[in-house]
Design an enzyme around this catalytic site. Sequence first.
Site, short mmCIF file in Angstrom:
data_model
loop_
_atom_site.label_atom_id
_atom_site.label_comp_id
_atom_site.label_asym_id
_atom_site.label_seq_id
_atom_site.Cartn_x
_atom_site.Cartn_y
_atom_site.Cartn_z
N LYS A 1 -91.67 45.60 -78.30
CA LYS A 1 -91.46 45.56 -76.84
C LYS A 1 -91.90 46.88 -76.20
O LYS A 1 -92.09 47.88 -76.91
CB LYS A 1 -89.98 45.28 -76.56
CG LYS A 1 -89.08 46.39 -77.05
CD LYS A 1 -87.65 45.90 -77.25
CE LYS A 1 -86.77 47.05 -77.65
NZ LYS A 1 -85.46 46.61 -78.13
N TYR B 1 -91.11 76.40 -59.90
CA TYR B 1 -90.35 75.92 -58.73
C TYR B 1 -88.91 76.36 -58.81
O TYR B 1 -88.27 76.22 -59.85
CB TYR B 1 -90.38 74.40 -58.64
CG TYR B 1 -91.67 73.84 -58.12
CD1 TYR B 1 -92.14 74.19 -56.84
CD2 TYR B 1 -92.41 72.95 -58.88
CE1 TYR B 1 -93.32 73.67 -56.36
CE2 TYR B 1 -93.61 72.43 -58.41
CZ TYR B 1 -94.06 72.80 -57.15
OH TYR B 1 -95.23 72.28 -56.68
C1 PLP Z 1 -85.15 46.97 -79.33
C2 PLP Z 1 -84.41 46.04 -80.19
C3 PLP Z 1 -84.41 46.20 -81.58
C4 PLP Z 1 -85.07 47.38 -82.29
O1 PLP Z 1 -84.19 48.47 -82.27
P1 PLP Z 1 -84.54 49.86 -83.02
O2 PLP Z 1 -83.29 50.62 -82.92
O3 PLP Z 1 -85.65 50.49 -82.25
O4 PLP Z 1 -84.93 49.51 -84.40
C5 PLP Z 1 -83.79 45.24 -82.36
N1 PLP Z 1 -83.18 44.19 -81.77
C6 PLP Z 1 -83.13 44.01 -80.45
C7 PLP Z 1 -82.41 42.83 -79.87
C8 PLP Z 1 -83.73 44.93 -79.61
O5 PLP Z 1 -83.68 44.76 -78.28
#
Ligand code: PLP
Length: 382
Positions: free
Chosen positions: A42, A270
């Site tokens: 994702k 800044y």
């Molecule tokens: C993002 C996600 C993962 C992966 O998690 P990591 O900690 O990056 O391994 C697994 N399951 C779900 C439902 C997620 O949304």
Amino acid sequence: MSATANLPLRCWAEIDLAALERNLKGIRAALPDQIRYVAVVKADAYGHGLHQIAARLMIAGADLFAVANLAEAASLREVGPDSPILVLSPILPQEDRHIAGLDVAVTISSAEEVTRFAAVAQASGRPLDVHLKIDTGMGRLGAWHEGAEAVYQLINDAPGLRLAGVFTHFSSPDEDPAFTALQRRRFLLALDRCRGLDPASLLVHADNSAGIETLEIGGPFNAVRVGLLQFGIRPRPGTLLEAVHAEPVFSFRTRVGLVKNLPRGTGVSYGCTHTLARDSRVAILAAGYGDGIPRAASNRAQVLLRGKRCPVLGRITMDQTIVDVTDLPGVVAGDEAVLVGRQQDAEIGIAEFSRWGDTIPWETLCSVTKRVPRLYRTQLGL
Ligand SMILES: *Cc1c(COP(=O)(O)O)cnc(C)c1O
């Protein structure tokens, strides 16, 4: 060719696809054979670039790809026309009519979704794969574990829906093993209450990267969902995670744009939030929060120059970051500076970089902006 194609890079990310492949294989080797590998890609594969990452994970042998939404699924379809895909987030009612065309499995948390997806399957004339998600204490997606069997029954009774998986998600696997264990027990009890459910005929999954450390071998679990770990980042210390020897896939680099001397007492950047305690030599890096260096890391971060750590002075700005190089002679405009990664014998890990910015590696990776080209290192010439 684009007008910028021949310009040298000012700030870039290097993505090591060979390390990615080794990581997947190492994670697999550390797990029992029957455990399927769900590659979580994702958010543009955690900012690494969905197409390149997914293509390499396909070669490396991922069994299933998990994305957040249908737009990501559509993008993934361009590289993997036949790859199995699971959409993790709720489908919006407005999106229902696009599900069948993308040939994805969707997540169900509620009776209402069962009704909607049954209609989708009926309209397309093809069965639709679904994964039932059970909320075991995260309080986010999923059917609450007490009563989840009712949603399971509805799925079973719905013509056109095929239950392909059952899963839950841990809220704090990196910091609260006792709560993770409770979530696991709740999940197993909920599965027991689903009459007729045969775990061997479905994907049964709970573990993200941190969860893997406490995966129960011999239980019904037969898949893991791996995000962060495949990118070479350990979410928590642990023996199994240690044994994987995951290597960082991502590094973040920029160059020195200007070097100059400033007198003691000068307020830097800044707001002049840092006052020079001595006559100083500073290097102005060609990257800032416009590239994804968190502004919260102002006055705290360090960067590597010529293999040495140098402190950031004052506020990180949109396009520049100021670094103290008083003790490091020889720095000149054009030198490479490493924000995350190795340089000679020195290394800045993404966990350390994230702490300077009051954030976590997941967010750091998602925050590298569009201005930053991703360069792919590969031994296969993909
Ligand atoms: C993002 C996600 C993962 C992966 O998690 P990591 O900690 O990056 O391994 C697994 N399951 C779900 C439902 C997620 O949304």
